[in-house]
Design a protein around this motif. Structure first.
Motif, PDB file in Angstrom:
ATOM      1  N   ALA A   1       0.831  -1.210   0.000  1.00 35.66           N
ATOM      2  CA  ALA A   1       0.000   0.000   0.000  1.00 35.66           C
ATOM      3  C   ALA A   1       0.863   1.255   0.000  1.00 35.66           C
ATOM      4  O   ALA A   1       0.555   2.241  -0.679  1.00 35.66           O
ATOM      5  CB  ALA A   1      -0.932  -0.006   1.210  1.00 35.66           C
ATOM      6  N   ALA A   2       1.972   1.218   0.764  1.00 36.24           N
ATOM      7  CA  ALA A   2       2.885   2.369   0.808  1.00 36.24           C
ATOM      8  C   ALA A   2       3.492   2.642  -0.563  1.00 36.24           C
ATOM      9  O   ALA A   2       3.595   3.797  -0.999  1.00 36.24           O
ATOM     10  CB  ALA A   2       3.984   2.133   1.838  1.00 36.24           C
ATOM     11  N   VAL A   3       3.897   1.572  -1.254  1.00 35.71           N
ATOM     12  CA  VAL A   3       4.467   1.728  -2.597  1.00 35.71           C
ATOM     13  C   VAL A   3       3.431   2.308  -3.549  1.00 35.71           C
ATOM     14  O   VAL A   3       3.720   3.217  -4.337  1.00 35.71           O
ATOM     15  CB  VAL A   3       4.980   0.370  -3.118  1.00 35.71           C
ATOM     16  N   LEU A   4       2.205   1.828  -3.461  1.00 37.75           N
ATOM     17  CA  LEU A   4       1.136   2.303  -4.337  1.00 37.75           C
ATOM     18  C   LEU A   4       0.815   3.775  -4.067  1.00 37.75           C
ATOM     19  O   LEU A   4       0.592   4.561  -5.000  1.00 37.75           O
ATOM     20  CB  LEU A   4      -0.107   1.437  -4.133  1.00 37.75           C
ATOM     21  N   LEU A   5       0.793   4.153  -2.800  1.00 37.79           N
ATOM     22  CA  LEU A   5       0.544   5.561  -2.458  1.00 37.79           C
ATOM     23  C   LEU A   5       1.646   6.461  -3.003  1.00 37.79           C
ATOM     24  O   LEU A   5       1.377   7.555  -3.512  1.00 37.79           O
ATOM     25  CB  LEU A   5       0.439   5.717  -0.936  1.00 37.79           C
ATOM     26  N   TRP A   6       2.899   6.006  -2.889  1.00 37.37           N
ATOM     27  CA  TRP A   6       4.006   6.830  -3.378  1.00 37.37           C
ATOM     28  C   TRP A   6       3.963   6.983  -4.895  1.00 37.37           C
ATOM     29  O   TRP A   6       4.229   8.062  -5.426  1.00 37.37           O
ATOM     30  CB  TRP A   6       5.348   6.249  -2.941  1.00 37.37           C
ATOM     31  N   GLU A   7       3.619   5.911  -5.590  1.00 36.86           N
ATOM     32  CA  GLU A   7       3.545   5.987  -7.049  1.00 36.86           C
ATOM     33  C   GLU A   7       2.480   6.984  -7.513  1.00 36.86           C
ATOM     34  O   GLU A   7       2.592   7.548  -8.607  1.00 36.86           O
ATOM     35  CB  GLU A   7       3.244   4.604  -7.622  1.00 36.86           C
ATOM     36  N   ASN A   8       1.479   7.214  -6.686  1.00 40.73           N
ATOM     37  CA  ASN A   8       0.379   8.115  -7.049  1.00 40.73           C
ATOM     38  C   ASN A   8       0.363   9.382  -6.196  1.00 40.73           C
ATOM     39  O   ASN A   8      -0.645  10.094  -6.169  1.00 40.73           O
ATOM     40  CB  ASN A   8      -0.962   7.399  -6.896  1.00 40.73           C
ATOM     41  N   HIS A   9       1.484   9.671  -5.508  1.00 41.52           N
ATOM     42  CA  HIS A   9       1.442  10.759  -4.521  1.00 41.52           C
ATOM     43  C   HIS A   9       1.202  12.124  -5.150  1.00 41.52           C
ATOM     44  O   HIS A   9       0.544  12.984  -4.549  1.00 41.52           O
ATOM     45  CB  HIS A   9       2.727  10.767  -3.684  1.00 41.52           C
ATOM     46  N   ALA A  10       1.704  12.358  -6.354  1.00 41.90           N
ATOM     47  CA  ALA A  10       1.509  13.671  -6.979  1.00 41.90           C
ATOM     48  C   ALA A  10       0.022  13.923  -7.247  1.00 41.90           C
ATOM     49  O   ALA A  10      -0.504  15.013  -6.951  1.00 41.90           O
ATOM     50  CB  ALA A  10       2.304  13.760  -8.278  1.00 41.90           C
ATOM     51  N   ALA A  11      -0.675  12.924  -7.803  1.00 41.01           N
ATOM     52  CA  ALA A  11      -2.103  13.078  -8.077  1.00 41.01           C
ATOM     53  C   ALA A  11      -2.899  13.197  -6.782  1.00 41.01           C
ATOM     54  O   ALA A  11      -3.860  13.986  -6.696  1.00 41.01           O
ATOM     55  CB  ALA A  11      -2.601  11.890  -8.891  1.00 41.01           C
ATOM     56  N   ILE A  12      -2.507  12.428  -5.756  1.00 40.63           N
ATOM     57  CA  ILE A  12      -3.210  12.500  -4.462  1.00 40.63           C
ATOM     58  C   ILE A  12      -3.025  13.876  -3.839  1.00 40.63           C
ATOM     59  O   ILE A  12      -3.982  14.480  -3.328  1.00 40.63           O
ATOM     60  CB  ILE A  12      -2.690  11.394  -3.524  1.00 40.63           C
ATOM     61  N   GLU A  13      -1.788  14.413  -3.863  1.00 37.53           N
ATOM     62  CA  GLU A  13      -1.529  15.740  -3.310  1.00 37.53           C
ATOM     63  C   GLU A  13      -2.361  16.808  -4.024  1.00 37.53           C
ATOM     64  O   GLU A  13      -2.900  17.719  -3.386  1.00 37.53           O
ATOM     65  CB  GLU A  13      -0.041  16.069  -3.423  1.00 37.53           C
ATOM     66  N   GLN A  14      -2.459  16.714  -5.334  1.00 39.27           N
ATOM     67  CA  GLN A  14      -3.206  17.691  -6.100  1.00 39.27           C
ATOM     68  C   GLN A  14      -4.689  17.681  -5.706  1.00 39.27           C
ATOM     69  O   GLN A  14      -5.292  18.735  -5.483  1.00 39.27           O
ATOM     70  CB  GLN A  14      -3.068  17.412  -7.597  1.00 39.27           C
ATOM     71  N   GLU A  15      -5.273  16.482  -5.586  1.00 39.23           N
ATOM     72  CA  GLU A  15      -6.690  16.386  -5.232  1.00 39.23           C
ATOM     73  C   GLU A  15      -6.933  16.847  -3.794  1.00 39.23           C
ATOM     74  O   GLU A  15      -7.933  17.524  -3.512  1.00 39.23           O
ATOM     75  CB  GLU A  15      -7.167  14.945  -5.412  1.00 39.23           C
ATOM     76  N   LEU A  16      -6.039  16.493  -2.870  1.00 37.29           N
ATOM     77  CA  LEU A  16      -6.189  16.927  -1.482  1.00 37.29           C
ATOM     78  C   LEU A  16      -6.064  18.443  -1.371  1.00 37.29           C
ATOM     79  O   LEU A  16      -6.773  19.082  -0.582  1.00 37.29           O
ATOM     80  CB  LEU A  16      -5.150  16.242  -0.600  1.00 37.29           C
ATOM     81  N   SER A  17      -5.163  19.029  -2.155  1.00 35.84           N
ATOM     82  CA  SER A  17      -4.997  20.477  -2.151  1.00 35.84           C
ATOM     83  C   SER A  17      -6.261  21.188  -2.642  1.00 35.84           C
ATOM     84  O   SER A  17      -6.705  22.174  -2.056  1.00 35.84           O
ATOM     85  CB  SER A  17      -3.796  20.871  -3.011  1.00 35.84           C
ATOM     86  N   LYS A  18      -6.837  20.671  -3.701  1.00 37.99           N
ATOM     87  CA  LYS A  18      -8.067  21.258  -4.217  1.00 37.99           C
ATOM     88  C   LYS A  18      -9.194  21.165  -3.196  1.00 37.99           C
ATOM     89  O   LYS A  18      -9.957  22.111  -2.999  1.00 37.99           O
ATOM     90  CB  LYS A  18      -8.484  20.553  -5.511  1.00 37.99           C
ATOM     91  N   ARG A  19      -9.289  20.001  -2.546  1.00 35.40           N
ATOM     92  CA  ARG A  19     -10.344  19.813  -1.559  1.00 35.40           C
ATOM     93  C   ARG A  19     -10.154  20.730  -0.356  1.00 35.40           C
ATOM     94  O   ARG A  19     -11.114  21.309   0.160  1.00 35.40           O
ATOM     95  CB  ARG A  19     -10.347  18.347  -1.107  1.00 35.40           C
ATOM     96  N   ALA A  20      -8.899  20.911   0.093  1.00 34.48           N
ATOM     97  CA  ALA A  20      -8.625  21.813   1.217  1.00 34.48           C
ATOM     98  C   ALA A  20      -8.995  23.247   0.860  1.00 34.48           C
ATOM     99  O   ALA A  20      -9.534  23.991   1.689  1.00 34.48           O
ATOM    100  CB  ALA A  20      -7.149  21.724   1.608  1.00 34.48           C
TER     101      ALA A  20
END
Length: 478
Positions: free
Chosen positions: A202-221
């Motif tokens: 799960a950690a590896v999968l999160l890191w591979e997608n971290h840029a997209a996750i950060e972008q979506e979390l930033s928009k939501r914040a």
């Protein structure tokens, strides 16, 4: 209670040993024996079986022992007692559920002295609940679903993140924490089986997608908190690994900010807004040049359309604020606030006026300032009265270094006039270089070594303008 050994045979003639915890009970037909728990195959010698059974019975009855038990036996007894309690609770829950569905009479209630109650297997839920609630508020499940995460991968990812926030540790330690201490698993109610490799994947999968996750979390914040995002703060740090990290693409040896130069490092960068909400994060090689990382960050900001306000200001410290980076920020259309890397300014640069005094938000610290505007920039000279003690200490340290440096130069100079002393010009230059490296104040002096036929005859030195600027700059910043 006692422990019984049972040998079972399976197809093929093979047999295996199983140990069972047995208790004697009274029934209408007389005394009988029933299995309390299957223990698997014990590694304890037979003479310790009864001690283990007694210890388990003591834990179940909440009896305190008079004598200290063998640590191995006590640990096993706690483990087995916990399993027995859980099985009993599960059976009780099944009876309650089955009784309600069958239409039986409702349970009867009695008064209980709450001071006589004891708890077992208590788990924490406070910090876990806060973390999970925030993930739900941000729509974290939908973000991961949009990145093609399965339901199990989402559950493992959320458990891993809660673990990192509340109880940072390795995947193995996180599994132990989730199983024994935390109620995060019960709050998530995912039903997945916990093991360290699943969290690692799960950690590896999160890191591979971290840029997209950060972008979506930033928009939501930005939507939840109505963030303005007009000020962008950027900084770096590094952290170390105690292992060798051989074969790593990013771990490198360099100067550690935690004074662990003996360990391989990685460099971490973070971009946040004026409210402290993270926007971007990156991992660089441990020996990366800090100023050289800014271009990657600015390129990342340009790719995120609508991520920041059109009128934004980049804030950085002196370690990143080179002339090249400042020019790059201007070219990108951003404003900037940085700590100047200039070592000195001309005497006529600052106006011959008193400092303007302002009180900081703590209500105690006074800050003195002088402002100078040029065509392209504004320079603010700051001096904090709260740092006077530190300023005096820094001046004392500098003065001591200068004194020792001058004494060492004078000793070399005196040696030129004595017989049997080293006078070779190249050797004298090398000795002076070593002094500069040792005391770190050589740039504050103008040093001239006179020579004749390859032999040094005299050494002349005096402080230069940079020394005066250095002394004046202590306790101030621009």
């Amino acid at each position: 209670m006692f422990i019984r050994e049972k040998i079972k045979k399976v197809n093929g003639g093979k047999s295996y040993i199983q140990h069972q915890l047995i208790e004697s009970i009274r029934t209408p037909s007389g005394p009988r024996q029933q299995i309390v728990l299957n223990l698997g195959q014990l590694s304890l010698p037979e003479e310790k079986w009864k001690t283990l059974a007694n210890c388990i019975e003591g834990f179940l009855a909440n009896q305190k022992t008079l004598f200290t038990q063998d640590p191995e036996i006590e640990a096993k007894a706690r483990h087995y007692a916990s399993q027995i309690r859980q099985e009993r609770l599960d059976r009780a829950q099944e009876r309650i559920t089955g009784g309600e569905s069958a239409g039986e009479e409702p349970a009867q209630y009695e008064h209980v002295n709450i001071n006589s109650l004891i708890t077992n297997d208590a788990k924490t839920v406070g910090a876990e609940h806060v973390a999970i609630s925030q993930m739900n508020e941000y729509g974290f499940d939908k973000i991961l679903q949009g990145l093609d995460f399965t339901d199990d991968q989402i559950a493992y990812s959320k458990m891993l993140i809660v673990g990192r926030m509340v109880h940072p540790g390795s995947e193995r330690d996180t599994v132990r924490w989730l199983s024994e201490t935390s109620g995060a698993g019960e709050l998530l109610d995912s039903g997945v089986k916990l093991y360290d490799k699943a969290l690692h994947r799960a950690a590896v999968l999160l890191w591979e997608n971290h840029a997209a996750i950060e972008q979506e979390l930033s928009k939501r914040a930005r939507e939840i908190f109505s963030l303005k995002e007009t000020v962008i703060l950027y900084d770096l740090t590094n952290t170390y690994f105690e292992g060798s990290k051989r074969g790593s693409k990013v771990a490198r040896r360099y100067k550690s900010k935690e004074s662990r130069n003996d360990c391989p490092l990685i460099t971490l960068s973070l971009t946040v807004d004026e409210e402290g909400f993270p926007k971007q994060s990156k991992v660089f090689e441990g020996n990366v040049s800090e100023p050289g990382t800014l271009k990657d960050i600015l390129d990342g900001l340009k790719k995120e359309d609508g991520m920041f306000s059109n009128d934004r200001t980049i804030v950085m410290d002196a370690g990143i604020a080179t002339e090249e980076n400042i020019a790059l920020i201007r070219k990108s259309g951003y404003k900037y606030v940085v700590v100047s890397r200039k070592k000195s300014f001309e005497d006529t640069f600052w106006p011959e006026t008193d400092e303007e005094k302002i009180m900081l938000s703590d209500g105690k610290t006074t800050l003195g300032m002088k402002l100078v505007r040029t065509e392209e920039e504004a320079f603010l000279l700051c001096h904090s009265e709260a740092k006077e003690a530190k300023e005096a200490k820094e001046k004392s340290i500098l003065s001591l270094k200068e004194q020792r440096f001058e004494e060492a130069l004078s000793a070399i100079k005196e040696g030129l006039e004595k017989p049997k002393r080293q006078k070779k010009y190249d050797t004298i230059i090398e000795r002076i270089g070593r002094l500069k490296e040792r005391y770190k104040v050589g740039n504050l002096y103008t040093i001239k070594v006179e020579q004749t036929d390859g032999k040094a005859t005299d050494i002349k030195f005096k402080k230069n303008a940079q020394a005066q600027a250095k002394e004046e700059a202590i306790g101030t910043y621009v």
